[in-house]
Design a protein around this motif. Sequence first.
Motif, PDB file in Angstrom:
ATOM      1  N   PRO A 176     -16.650  14.484 -32.271  1.00 16.29           N
ATOM      2  CA  PRO A 176     -15.621  13.504 -31.893  1.00 16.29           C
ATOM      3  C   PRO A 176     -14.486  13.485 -32.908  1.00 16.29           C
ATOM      4  O   PRO A 176     -14.728  13.485 -34.121  1.00 16.29           O
ATOM      5  CB  PRO A 176     -16.387  12.172 -31.885  1.00 16.29           C
ATOM      6  N   ARG A 208     -19.495   7.045 -32.056  1.00 20.30           N
ATOM      7  CA  ARG A 208     -19.485   8.330 -31.341  1.00 20.30           C
ATOM      8  C   ARG A 208     -20.238   9.392 -32.141  1.00 20.30           C
ATOM      9  O   ARG A 208     -20.988  10.190 -31.574  1.00 20.30           O
ATOM     10  CB  ARG A 208     -18.049   8.780 -31.091  1.00 20.30           C
ATOM     11  N   LEU A 406     -12.636  13.493 -25.367  1.00 15.26           N
ATOM     12  CA  LEU A 406     -13.619  14.525 -25.671  1.00 15.26           C
ATOM     13  C   LEU A 406     -13.025  15.921 -25.548  1.00 15.26           C
ATOM     14  O   LEU A 406     -13.475  16.861 -26.228  1.00 15.26           O
ATOM     15  CB  LEU A 406     -14.821  14.380 -24.733  1.00 15.26           C
TER      16      LEU A 406
END
Length: 539
Positions: A176, A208, A406
């Motif tokens: 991430p 994340r 992403l």
Amino acid sequence: MMGSESYLGFEPSPATREEMETLALGDGEDDPFHSSMSSLSAVPATADPLLSPPDMAPSSSFLDPPAYADVAFSSPNGSGSSSGSPPLSRNPSALLNHRLPIEYAKIMVSNPQKEHEHAAGNSLVPGSGTFVTYLITSRSLDAGSGSGEISVRRRFRDVVTLADRLAESYRGFFIPPRPDKSVVESQVMHKQEFVEQRRSALEKYLWRLACHPVIGRSDELRVFLRVQGKMPLPASTDVASRMLDGAVRLPKQLFGEPGGGYVAPQEVVQPAKGGRDLLRIFKELKQSVTNDWGGVKPPVVEEDKEFLERKEKVQDLEQQLTTASQQAESLVKAQQDIGETLGELGLALIKLTKFENEEAMYNTQRIRAADIKQVATAAVKASRLYRELNAQSVKHLDTLHEYLGLMLAVHSAFSDRSSALLTVQTLMSDLSSLHIKAEKHEAASSRIFGGDRSRNRKAEELKEMIRATEDAKNCASREYERIKENNRSELERVDKERRADFLAMLKGFVVNQVEYAEKISNVWSKVADETSRYVRDNI
């Protein structure tokens, strides 16, 4: 990203929102309409020249919409949550609700504090002598490693160091991306809004990382979260220092000093763009130009057809996500406009009702004012329902924005793969050139009778360079294969998670739309029943 009350800057009118939120929708004794209806009950029906007084049943109080968990994972008929529904996250900062960290039960960023840089006391740049630290509290799920809460203080520079260490150690993984560093940070860091935005972004970033199946177990993340005091991870060297080191090494490499003409095996596992080896950068740039424009097939090419197909699918997915995100913005904006319009309509009708009651001279006017009040109340209720619907829609559709973010990590992982392949191609080209040079040198030496120390020394240097380049090529090939495997496993993981995430998003969004559509329909159906006497008989 989407917010709970707005979507990319679309905000309801503050005045309209305040009026609708403070508007009383009940039928209390102090309601101005209650006194009007009381006066109507004392007037006989025959006094109305147009119609008889309506049977005014007291309206039920307005019920707040259900909680997010009840809406997203319950059937439209109001039954409980269905089996197999993904559980909600234990932390609101975890954006994909059904995915939980592997190693940590809690990660929270709080209590930002401004501190002074001791080494920058005489700085001429405003604000450069201060920085903000954040209290990061974490609790481990592993009882054997100390499951108690640990709080550490970290500054944003430590987050940059963590991201750099992860990028170096886990090439090929979809890591991430960290929050961006503001170019005007020293001027805006004093503003509370900037500090709060960064605090929230850091918390989401750490969650994340913790939710990643590999990064979540990494020593780098554990050290960042659990080791108190100054962070022991080595800080990243700035670009200027790396370029200076590369400039110092360049003459030794160009003039063929011992050890300067080849790449060390431990250096090829990292990309050349770091700046410490300028000659390697130039060689890889030359190899890249040769691959694109030379018309000669490189010694090694990307032959994984499955990966190339998946790469094209990822590009298509990114385009579809961009389109879907734009459509989601339009949907949220449309729902917001409907809610605001209904709210303004309700407020306008309420003002009209108040005017009619104050100026009424006949019983008919009071009756119509009461009917207008019912329509106004229904409009305000529907406006509130639309606002609640919009807030829940934003939570569901935020999955689209998460996957758009992403895509940055996916492109970075693919770039690692391309960089590693370019390194292998460059080393193989260097190795081929060295072999040709060694053969020419051996052929020239064979024509000379007797020994020549300089030629023998040159031959030994070429053999040493060939051996070192061969070792570097083997090391680079292993790194390339490792990155390929990381790409493959990550693509499989994201493909499975994407299916589950989008299914949960669609399920929650559709159920949410149906639930609130029924509530809004009930509001207007009730008004239609109460004002049905205005429907004229067609006969």
